[in-house]
Design an enzyme around this catalytic site. Structure first.
Site, PDB file in Angstrom:
ATOM      1  CE  LYS A  19      49.390 -12.047  10.966  1.00 58.68           C
ATOM      2  NZ  LYS A  19      49.107 -10.876  10.122  1.00 58.68           N
ATOM      3  CB  SER A  50      56.839  -9.761  16.580  1.00 51.79           C
ATOM      4  OG  SER A  50      55.839 -10.668  16.972  1.00 51.79           O
TER       5      SER A  50
END
Lengths: 321, 97
Positions: A61, A278
């Site tokens: 991110k 994830s």
């Protein structure tokens, strides 16, 4: 004392190459790791993952957060003195908090009281102002509070809105795809990524297909609306992000949370890689793609590991079978 | 004890859009049992085949994680609220109601 004339000092500086780079210049250019031990053995298939936890903020991110903030500065949407506001305690919140600290902006984040202690502490360490909303309202409560705060004082805040901001996918179009292309010397045959905001999948796939239209792009989703894969979205039941482009995917696969948990443990013990759930789910997607190929087909399957397992060590699955 | 069980948004498709139920239960486990017997589809989303809460399903009694209380045997009081929260932190995009 070191001086510029000291040959040892000069050699070290040149070898490392990174001396003198700013924190934000260290975002991106992550290693592309080859997976060699974990998972099924396919003699004609190579598996690779981008180690995004080596970004300074610890996750993928950092890339979209930096691009959204830089683009907002260029466009004037973010002005000196304004506060960056969002509703997330996830990796995006951490990236905003870190980048804002480095650039001198304030950050305000709305998050449910149920967010994990380690995340609250990371955000607080970067000086983010945290607004807690009731745990039983989940992320919805945090989003509503963020909207109220913006409505009460318009002009004071910049709301990046990663789900609808084109700079999100453009970050991956400009950096992630280029790195994968160069790191595989153009040999990549399949790109696999989980869908959350969809920025990683959309931006990277869009650029890779321009570089070589034969590259297959496979998107991954959780197998049910209710899941434990941080950052992932079940598109059939969630509001579809405005930046999502379903036409880019050559195939869509699903991964269950339990499969991802098993692979987290396996990758740590067999490969020495501490993946987040994830990231493990993304790797599971790569294995599914390999299993679907004809046995003699050569493939270079690449995915993005969004972050490492360090922020998930208090999850119960570690202690369960 | 009459308690309220909050249903997280992604699971409301199995409760006819109901956001919460009220039931009589002496423990958190009883309340969850009531919820899954009323809405049978919920069971496989919350529990494993051998009846344990799935690893990512966190249950709160008011604001306390039952992991740090007496887990599913945690006693309830009248007016308590039980919340089911998946163990994920992100998400600024609202789920469909």
């Amino acid at each position: 004392m070191h001086t510029a004339k000291n040959p040892l000092w000069t050699a070290t500086a040149t070898a490392k190459g990174a001396i003198g780079k700013s924190l934000l210049d260290c975002i991106g250019n992550t290693p592309l790791l080859r997976l060699e031990r974990v998972g099924p053995n396919y003699p004609n298939v190579e598996f690779y993952g981008k180690a995004e936890w080596l970004n300074p903020g610890g996750s993928v991110k950092d890339r979209p957060a930096l691009e959204m903030i830089r683009e907002a500065e260029r466009s004037g949407a973010l002005k000196p003195g304004q506060t960056i506001l969002d509703a997330t305690s996830g990796n995006t919140g951490i990236a905003y908090a870190m980048i804002a600290a480095a650039l001198g902006y304030r950050v305000k984040l709305c998050l449910p009281t149920s967010a994990s202690e380690e995340r609250k502490k990371i955000l607080a360490a970067f000086g983010a102002e945290l607004v807690f909303t009731p745990g039983d309202e989940g992320s919805d409560g945090a989003i509503l509070r963020a909207r109220e705060i913006i409505a009460a004082e318009p002009g004071k805040f910049f709301y990046p809105d990663q789900y609808g901001n084109d700079s999100n996918w453009r970050a991956h179009y400009k950096t992630t795809a280029k790195e994968i292309w160069e790191q595989t010397a153009g040999r990549i045959t399949h790109f696999v990524a989980g869908l959350g905001t969809s920025g990683t999948f959309v931006g990277t796939s869009r650029r890779l297909k321009e570089l070589n239209p034969a590259i297959r792009c496979i998107s991954l989703q959780p197998d049910a609306a209710f899941h434990g894969l941080e950052g992932w979205k079940h598109m059939a039941t969630a509001i579809v992000p405005a930046i999502y482009d379903a036409t880019l995917a050559d195939a869509n696969l699903t991964v269950s949370t339990e499969r991802a948990y098993r692979l987290v443990k396996q990758a740590a013990r067999e490969e020495g890689l501490l993946l987040s759930p994830s990231a493990a789910a993304a790797l599971d997607g790569c294995f599914q793609v390999a299993a679907s190929l004809p046995p003699d087909e050569r493939a270079v399957i690449v995915t993005v590991f969004p972050d490492s397992g360090t922020k998930y060590l208090s999850e119960r699955f570690w202690g369960e079978v | 004890m009459v308690v309220k069980v909050m249903v997280p948004t992604p699971l409301r498709q199995f409760t006819g859009k109901q956001a919460s139920i009220e039931c009589t239960a002496a423990t958190v486990g009883e309340a969850l049992g009531h919820l899954t017997s009323t809405f049978g589809e919920l069971r496989k989303h919350l529990f494993t085949d051998d009846g344990r809460l799935r690893s990512f399903v966190n249950v709160y009694l008011n604001d306390e994680d039952i992991r740090f209380l007496q887990k599913e045997n945690t006693q309830t009081k009248d007016g308590d609220t039980i919340s089911i929260v998946p163990s994920i932190a992100g998400g600024s995009c609202r789920e469909r109601n």
